[in-house]
Scaffold this motif. Sequence first.
Motif, PDB file in Angstrom:
ATOM      1  N   ALA A 131      38.345  55.121  27.183  1.00  0.00           N
ATOM      2  CA  ALA A 131      37.280  54.496  26.396  1.00  0.00           C
ATOM      3  C   ALA A 131      37.738  54.282  24.955  1.00  0.00           C
ATOM      4  N   GLN A 132      38.215  55.351  24.340  1.00  0.00           N
ATOM      5  CA  GLN A 132      38.635  55.251  22.950  1.00  0.00           C
ATOM      6  C   GLN A 132      39.856  54.346  22.813  1.00  0.00           C
ATOM      7  N   MET A 133      40.774  54.438  23.780  1.00  0.00           N
ATOM      8  CA  MET A 133      41.973  53.601  23.735  1.00  0.00           C
ATOM      9  C   MET A 133      41.592  52.132  23.763  1.00  0.00           C
ATOM     10  N   LEU A 134      40.656  51.746  24.639  1.00  0.00           N
ATOM     11  CA  LEU A 134      40.274  50.343  24.758  1.00  0.00           C
ATOM     12  C   LEU A 134      39.576  49.846  23.501  1.00  0.00           C
ATOM     13  N   VAL A 135      38.739  50.683  22.913  1.00  0.00           N
ATOM     14  CA  VAL A 135      38.040  50.274  21.690  1.00  0.00           C
ATOM     15  C   VAL A 135      39.061  50.039  20.567  1.00  0.00           C
ATOM     16  N   LEU A 136      39.985  50.967  20.404  1.00  0.00           N
ATOM     17  CA  LEU A 136      40.986  50.825  19.341  1.00  0.00           C
ATOM     18  C   LEU A 136      41.888  49.615  19.585  1.00  0.00           C
ATOM     19  N   ALA A 137      42.342  49.456  20.828  1.00  0.00           N
ATOM     20  CA  ALA A 137      43.302  48.386  21.121  1.00  0.00           C
ATOM     21  C   ALA A 137      42.669  47.008  20.952  1.00  0.00           C
ATOM     22  N   THR A 138      41.437  46.818  21.459  1.00  0.00           N
ATOM     23  CA  THR A 138      40.809  45.499  21.327  1.00  0.00           C
ATOM     24  C   THR A 138      40.520  45.184  19.858  1.00  0.00           C
ATOM     25  N   GLY A 139      40.166  46.196  19.084  1.00  0.00           N
ATOM     26  CA  GLY A 139      39.926  45.989  17.654  1.00  0.00           C
ATOM     27  C   GLY A 139      41.190  45.553  16.939  1.00  0.00           C
ATOM     28  N   LEU A 140      42.279  46.213  17.272  1.00  0.00           N
ATOM     29  CA  LEU A 140      43.552  45.891  16.620  1.00  0.00           C
ATOM     30  C   LEU A 140      44.029  44.486  17.005  1.00  0.00           C
ATOM     31  N   TRP A 141      43.815  44.101  18.265  1.00  0.00           N
ATOM     32  CA  TRP A 141      44.217  42.746  18.671  1.00  0.00           C
ATOM     33  C   TRP A 141      43.346  41.690  18.007  1.00  0.00           C
ATOM     34  N   ALA A 142      42.072  41.982  17.819  1.00  0.00           N
ATOM     35  CA  ALA A 142      41.202  41.041  17.100  1.00  0.00           C
ATOM     36  C   ALA A 142      41.745  40.813  15.689  1.00  0.00           C
ATOM     37  N   LEU A 143      42.128  41.924  15.044  1.00  0.00           N
ATOM     38  CA  LEU A 143      42.675  41.843  13.687  1.00  0.00           C
ATOM     39  C   LEU A 143      43.971  41.023  13.682  1.00  0.00           C
ATOM     40  N   PHE A 164      38.245  35.937  18.052  1.00  0.00           N
ATOM     41  CA  PHE A 164      36.830  36.133  18.385  1.00  0.00           C
ATOM     42  C   PHE A 164      36.685  36.828  19.738  1.00  0.00           C
ATOM     43  N   PHE A 165      37.480  36.410  20.713  1.00  0.00           N
ATOM     44  CA  PHE A 165      37.462  36.987  22.056  1.00  0.00           C
ATOM     45  C   PHE A 165      37.701  38.499  21.994  1.00  0.00           C
ATOM     46  N   TYR A 166      38.752  38.919  21.265  1.00  0.00           N
ATOM     47  CA  TYR A 166      39.058  40.353  21.206  1.00  0.00           C
ATOM     48  C   TYR A 166      38.024  41.116  20.375  1.00  0.00           C
ATOM     49  N   ALA A 167      37.449  40.466  19.367  1.00  0.00           N
ATOM     50  CA  ALA A 167      36.401  41.122  18.573  1.00  0.00           C
ATOM     51  C   ALA A 167      35.167  41.376  19.435  1.00  0.00           C
ATOM     52  N   VAL A 168      34.823  40.397  20.297  1.00  0.00           N
ATOM     53  CA  VAL A 168      33.671  40.580  21.197  1.00  0.00           C
ATOM     54  C   VAL A 168      33.968  41.697  22.204  1.00  0.00           C
ATOM     55  N   LEU A 191      30.067  36.771  11.313  1.00  0.00           N
ATOM     56  CA  LEU A 191      30.590  35.634  10.554  1.00  0.00           C
ATOM     57  C   LEU A 191      31.510  34.769  11.421  1.00  0.00           C
ATOM     58  N   LEU A 192      32.200  35.416  12.367  1.00  0.00           N
ATOM     59  CA  LEU A 192      33.102  34.653  13.239  1.00  0.00           C
ATOM     60  C   LEU A 192      32.339  33.842  14.290  1.00  0.00           C
ATOM     61  N   LEU A 193      31.122  34.293  14.603  1.00  0.00           N
ATOM     62  CA  LEU A 193      30.353  33.645  15.682  1.00  0.00           C
ATOM     63  C   LEU A 193      30.141  32.149  15.461  1.00  0.00           C
ATOM     64  N   PRO A 194      29.602  31.723  14.298  1.00  0.00           N
ATOM     65  CA  PRO A 194      29.411  30.272  14.110  1.00  0.00           C
ATOM     66  C   PRO A 194      30.737  29.517  14.103  1.00  0.00           C
ATOM     67  N   LEU A 195      31.808  30.176  13.712  1.00  0.00           N
ATOM     68  CA  LEU A 195      33.105  29.497  13.712  1.00  0.00           C
ATOM     69  C   LEU A 195      33.570  29.239  15.140  1.00  0.00           C
ATOM     70  N   ALA A 196      33.329  30.226  16.010  1.00  0.00           N
ATOM     71  CA  ALA A 196      33.716  30.046  17.410  1.00  0.00           C
ATOM     72  C   ALA A 196      32.875  28.943  18.045  1.00  0.00           C
ATOM     73  N   VAL A 197      31.566  28.951  17.756  1.00  0.00           N
ATOM     74  CA  VAL A 197      30.671  27.959  18.349  1.00  0.00           C
ATOM     75  C   VAL A 197      31.053  26.549  17.905  1.00  0.00           C
ATOM     76  N   THR A 198      31.392  26.380  16.638  1.00  0.00           N
ATOM     77  CA  THR A 198      31.683  25.035  16.109  1.00  0.00           C
ATOM     78  C   THR A 198      33.167  24.709  16.168  1.00  0.00           C
ATOM     79  N   SER A 199      33.893  25.364  17.038  1.00  0.00           N
ATOM     80  CA  SER A 199      35.335  25.116  17.091  1.00  0.00           C
ATOM     81  C   SER A 199      35.683  23.883  17.925  1.00  0.00           C
ATOM     82  N   THR A 200      34.701  23.312  18.606  1.00  0.00           N
ATOM     83  CA  THR A 200      35.003  22.158  19.481  1.00  0.00           C
ATOM     84  C   THR A 200      35.163  20.877  18.666  1.00  0.00           C
ATOM     85  N   THR A 201      35.851  19.920  19.267  1.00  0.00           N
ATOM     86  CA  THR A 201      36.053  18.629  18.612  1.00  0.00           C
ATOM     87  C   THR A 201      34.705  17.959  18.315  1.00  0.00           C
TER      88      THR A 201
END
Lengths: 201, 271
Positions: free
Chosen positions: A38-50, A83-87, A124-134
Amino acid sequence: MVLTRWTAIWWLFWCAGLAPFVLLMYQVVTDQAGADPAQMLVLATGLWALRFLWLTLAVTPLRRLPRLGWLIRFRRMLGLYAFFYAVLHLLAFITFILGWRVDLVWREFTERPYIVVGLLSLLLLLPLAVTSTTYWMRRLGRNWVRLHWLIYPAAVLAMVHFIMQIRAGYAEQLLYGSLLLILLGYRAVVKLFPKKSRKTC
Amino acid sequence: QALGAERTPSPYSARESLTPYRLVTSHNNFYEFGMGKGDPKRYAQRFRTDPWRVEISGEVAKPAHYELEDLIQPHALEERIYRMRCVEGWSMVIPWIGVPLADILKRAEPTSRAKYVEFVTLMDPDQMHGQRSGFSTIDWPYREGLRIDEAMHPLTLMAVGLYDNSLPPQNGAPFRLVVPWKYGFKSIKSIVSIRLTETMPATSWNLSAPQEYGFYANVNPAVDHPRWSQATERRLPSPLFNPDIIDTQPFNGYADEVAHLYAGMDLRKWY
């Protein structure tokens, strides 16, 4: 359909971005995720988001270098992976650490400053992900650029979230903090000292 | 290395299911051997624990340097199954093997001025790469302390083993403290010095972040750490999709034995 060179490279980037996720899944399934997955996954996904957020920010300086202009084609994907890894980071925390217990979720997201800071960064990343389309780029026009300026406060908040968790050592925070300073510093220099004319060189 | 510990259940042992040996020995905060929970197991395997000398000094009638086996030999080893609550919000149940600290201290004959006990971990940057780091928030060597009544309490154990084996290096070989009603960081590992003092000794985490870690560090669900709620804990092993979240007990469930030590003290102030 003809597989052009660009689609091949696009898929290469796509697979590289997904690789950490696949590797983490593999470690969990094969029981190689340590005593507290549990802790490993939380730390790893956070670091990949960064890391993906930093890579996204690195595109602008790097594309100015000779023969690296093509990097801009992959900036959207890098940002979406951040955004994917932050979620995933948020979901892993709520699922594996808090077990979706409403009282615990409420407690953590109201009483822990470092968690509030991390959540703000993700919001803050959420609206950026939503409006990332052409479609949204065309629709928003100049406002799209203004909106996507939000990546800067998002990155700073993510860094603060990381710094607030310093315990016995700060080597990693120093590394990522320095890289962020370089990435933001580059933009400040470019803005403060614009080249008068490119033709003079 | 197998240890012949007395197998009759100790009245101080918890009756809860044990955290498996593999987990107890692969999930460690031992920052001398790295920052990650798995680092100590990875980097401590060649740690030399024999010979091992322990100095007992300060306010005692008989200060001395002991070879570890001479220090342990006169005492019968006991098994104690203790809950271990980490300040980070996870916990384990561990069968330690060791000797009550009181028995060891009595041999050194503490004087009437002995009010506190200070413990120090080995300082050996050649073997412990964490002590060489330039980016550490801890001023090595690691040090901890107890009040004399806490040190003399029958629950307070000096462990030399866990399960049926001598301590693996990542768990603080060859000689460590176990104080089950306090957060895990109080239970200092790989001890080389025990000094009795008249004044409260400085402790590593308190020096590093005094607003986060106090001298007492008693497990207390009513007083949160700035980053971790202490009201609940995750008992390891904890299934991913159904985490084993349990309510944390005052003094980690040892209130009947130790609460009287803190009668009249404001535990919010003396956290």
